[in-house]
Design a protein around this motif. Structure first.
Motif, PDB file in Angstrom:
ATOM      1  N   THR A 188      51.474  50.495  54.339  1.00 34.52           N
ATOM      2  CA  THR A 188      52.456  51.277  55.212  1.00 34.52           C
ATOM      3  C   THR A 188      52.251  52.366  55.709  1.00 34.52           C
ATOM      4  O   THR A 188      51.598  53.162  55.037  1.00 34.52           O
ATOM      5  N   ALA A 189      52.668  52.527  56.849  1.00 34.30           N
ATOM      6  CA  ALA A 189      52.412  54.245  57.519  1.00 34.30           C
ATOM      7  C   ALA A 189      51.093  54.430  57.261  1.00 34.30           C
ATOM      8  O   ALA A 189      50.942  55.553  56.648  1.00 34.30           O
ATOM      9  N   SER A 190      50.125  53.828  57.875  1.00 35.97           N
ATOM     10  CA  SER A 190      48.577  54.122  57.651  1.00 35.97           C
ATOM     11  C   SER A 190      48.394  55.366  57.769  1.00 35.97           C
ATOM     12  O   SER A 190      48.906  56.003  58.861  1.00 35.97           O
ATOM     13  N   GLN A 191      47.321  55.965  56.863  1.00 36.35           N
ATOM     14  CA  GLN A 191      46.936  57.215  57.503  1.00 36.35           C
ATOM     15  C   GLN A 191      45.195  57.230  57.371  1.00 36.35           C
ATOM     16  O   GLN A 191      44.779  56.127  57.110  1.00 36.35           O
ATOM     17  N   LEU A 192      44.829  58.194  58.013  1.00 38.04           N
ATOM     18  CA  LEU A 192      43.359  58.205  58.170  1.00 38.04           C
ATOM     19  C   LEU A 192      42.479  58.002  56.987  1.00 38.04           C
ATOM     20  O   LEU A 192      41.733  57.446  57.073  1.00 38.04           O
ATOM     21  N   SER A 193      43.097  58.531  55.834  1.00 36.82           N
ATOM     22  CA  SER A 193      42.300  58.466  54.776  1.00 36.82           C
ATOM     23  C   SER A 193      42.168  56.819  54.205  1.00 36.82           C
ATOM     24  O   SER A 193      41.411  56.538  53.355  1.00 36.82           O
ATOM     25  N   TYR A 194      42.855  55.970  54.816  1.00 40.73           N
ATOM     26  CA  TYR A 194      43.064  54.524  54.392  1.00 40.73           C
ATOM     27  C   TYR A 194      41.945  53.693  55.067  1.00 40.73           C
ATOM     28  O   TYR A 194      41.528  52.791  54.476  1.00 40.73           O
ATOM     29  N   SER A 195      41.289  54.527  55.856  1.00 38.30           N
ATOM     30  CA  SER A 195      40.098  53.528  56.443  1.00 38.30           C
ATOM     31  C   SER A 195      38.751  53.429  55.363  1.00 38.30           C
ATOM     32  O   SER A 195      38.689  54.032  54.788  1.00 38.30           O
ATOM     33  N   GLY A 196      38.568  52.263  55.474  1.00 41.62           N
ATOM     34  CA  GLY A 196      37.346  51.601  54.687  1.00 41.62           C
ATOM     35  C   GLY A 196      37.376  50.179  54.507  1.00 41.62           C
ATOM     36  O   GLY A 196      38.127  49.546  55.319  1.00 41.62           O
ATOM     37  N   THR A 197      36.660  49.610  53.742  1.00 36.43           N
ATOM     38  CA  THR A 197      36.585  48.355  53.446  1.00 36.43           C
ATOM     39  C   THR A 197      37.268  47.913  52.322  1.00 36.43           C
ATOM     40  O   THR A 197      37.032  48.655  51.289  1.00 36.43           O
ATOM     41  N   TYR A 198      38.192  46.913  52.468  1.00 35.31           N
ATOM     42  CA  TYR A 198      39.160  46.624  51.275  1.00 35.31           C
ATOM     43  C   TYR A 198      38.518  45.114  50.657  1.00 35.31           C
ATOM     44  O   TYR A 198      38.322  44.207  51.332  1.00 35.31           O
ATOM     45  N   PHE A 199      38.250  45.036  49.384  1.00 36.61           N
ATOM     46  CA  PHE A 199      37.779  43.954  48.631  1.00 36.61           C
ATOM     47  C   PHE A 199      38.873  43.552  47.718  1.00 36.61           C
ATOM     48  O   PHE A 199      39.392  44.411  47.140  1.00 36.61           O
ATOM     49  N   CYS A 200      39.223  42.240  47.660  1.00 36.96           N
ATOM     50  CA  CYS A 200      39.792  41.725  46.696  1.00 36.96           C
ATOM     51  C   CYS A 200      38.691  41.118  45.449  1.00 36.96           C
ATOM     52  O   CYS A 200      37.715  40.783  45.966  1.00 36.96           O
ATOM     53  N   GLY A 201      38.933  41.365  44.166  1.00 34.72           N
ATOM     54  CA  GLY A 201      38.163  40.632  43.353  1.00 34.72           C
ATOM     55  C   GLY A 201      38.981  39.763  42.561  1.00 34.72           C
ATOM     56  O   GLY A 201      40.067  40.170  42.096  1.00 34.72           O
ATOM     57  N   THR A 202      38.507  38.657  42.216  1.00 36.54           N
ATOM     58  CA  THR A 202      39.483  37.642  41.332  1.00 36.54           C
ATOM     59  C   THR A 202      38.935  37.422  40.129  1.00 36.54           C
ATOM     60  O   THR A 202      37.425  37.261  39.870  1.00 36.54           O
ATOM     61  N   GLU A 203      39.522  37.119  38.725  1.00 43.26           N
ATOM     62  CA  GLU A 203      39.261  36.514  37.678  1.00 43.26           C
ATOM     63  C   GLU A 203      39.863  35.225  37.684  1.00 43.26           C
ATOM     64  O   GLU A 203      41.041  35.167  37.980  1.00 43.26           O
ATOM     65  N   ILE A 204      39.110  34.224  37.248  1.00 49.02           N
ATOM     66  CA  ILE A 204      39.439  33.053  37.435  1.00 49.02           C
ATOM     67  C   ILE A 204      40.319  32.797  36.159  1.00 49.02           C
ATOM     68  O   ILE A 204      39.998  33.124  34.754  1.00 49.02           O
ATOM     69  N   LEU A 205      41.430  31.846  36.254  1.00 48.80           N
ATOM     70  CA  LEU A 205      42.118  31.368  34.921  1.00 48.80           C
ATOM     71  C   LEU A 205      41.311  30.417  34.044  1.00 48.80           C
ATOM     72  O   LEU A 205      40.614  29.428  34.888  1.00 48.80           O
TER      73      LEU A 205
END
Lengths: 113, 115
Positions: free
Chosen positions: A76-93
């Motif tokens: 929310t209310a994004s800032q310039l510093s938020y720029s980048g690549t976002y990854f989700c990493g998952t652990e399997i149950l």
């Protein structure tokens, strides 16, 4: 099988909001969110455990819907510093207890002034 | 703030040569990992290491790869005979499982270029 992230890319102006989704076809134990800037290491943002957590970190929060095996990252209310690549990493149950993370393909977030 | 340290930052090698990538995990962490990222692609798990042995490895981690914790601080990844397709950024990560949470902290990576 890797989680699927959407969208693949987002372009925002400063102050705008964004949502990044991460879906898995497997039952998840946890979801980890990282941000990576070009040429740098992935930086840990937050972890969500099964149980439907919602967490916040400044103006970045996330939720985990274990019925849908889906997590969403809210910026929310994004800032310039938020720029980048976002990854989700998952652990399997039911996986090992050693924490292997399987990453999605990433969402490129660009914030313009 | 403690951090994971990797050396070298960039390694250039000829195909068929052996390389060793080095990592110093955060000092009180017990779980250690290697991941790789081919340029422009996602981060891929290679291997996890706990209690001085491999706990899990991916299909990428074939007989050409090995890991070692030669002393109490270093954690290394060796590639015996490098191939062109081994060119990638290699990340070391470490974690200290606290209850149910296993937060992994990544080093800055070693860029491996195989010529």
């Amino acid at each position: 099988q890797q989680p699927v992230q959407s969208p693949q890319a987002v372009i925002l102006r400063e102050g705008e909001d964004a949502v990044i989704n991460c879906s898995s076809s497997k039952a998840l134990y946890s979801v980890h969110w990282y941000r990576q800037k070009h040429g740098e290491a992935p930086v840990f943002l937050m972890i969500l455990l099964k149980g439907g957590e919602q967490k916040g970190h400044d103006k970045i929060s996330a939720s985990f819907n274990e019925k849908k095996q889906q997590s969403s990252l809210y910026l929310t209310a994004s800032q310039l510093s938020y720029s980048g690549t976002y990854f989700c990493g998952t652990e399997i149950l039911g996986g090992t207890s050693y924490g292997k993370l399987t990453f999605g393909q990433g969402t490129i977030l660009t914030v313009h002034p | 703030e403690p951090e994971v340290t990797q050396t070298p930052s960039h390694q250039v090698t000829q195909m068929g040569q052996e390389v060793i990538l080095r990592c110093v995990p955060i000092s009180n962490h017990l779980y250690f990992y290697w991941y790789r990222q081919i340029l422009g692609q996602k981060v891929e798990f290679l291997v996890s290491f706990y209690n001085n042995e491999i706990s899990e490895k991916s299909e990428i981690f074939d007989d050409q790869f090995s890991v070692e914790r030669p002393d109490g601080s270093n954690f290394t990844l060796k590639i015996r005979s490098t191939k062109l397709e081994d060119s990638a950024m290699y990340f070391c990560a470490s974690s200290f499982r606290l209850g149910t949470k296993n937060i992994q902290y990544f080093g800055a990576g070693t860029r491996l270029s195989v010529l």
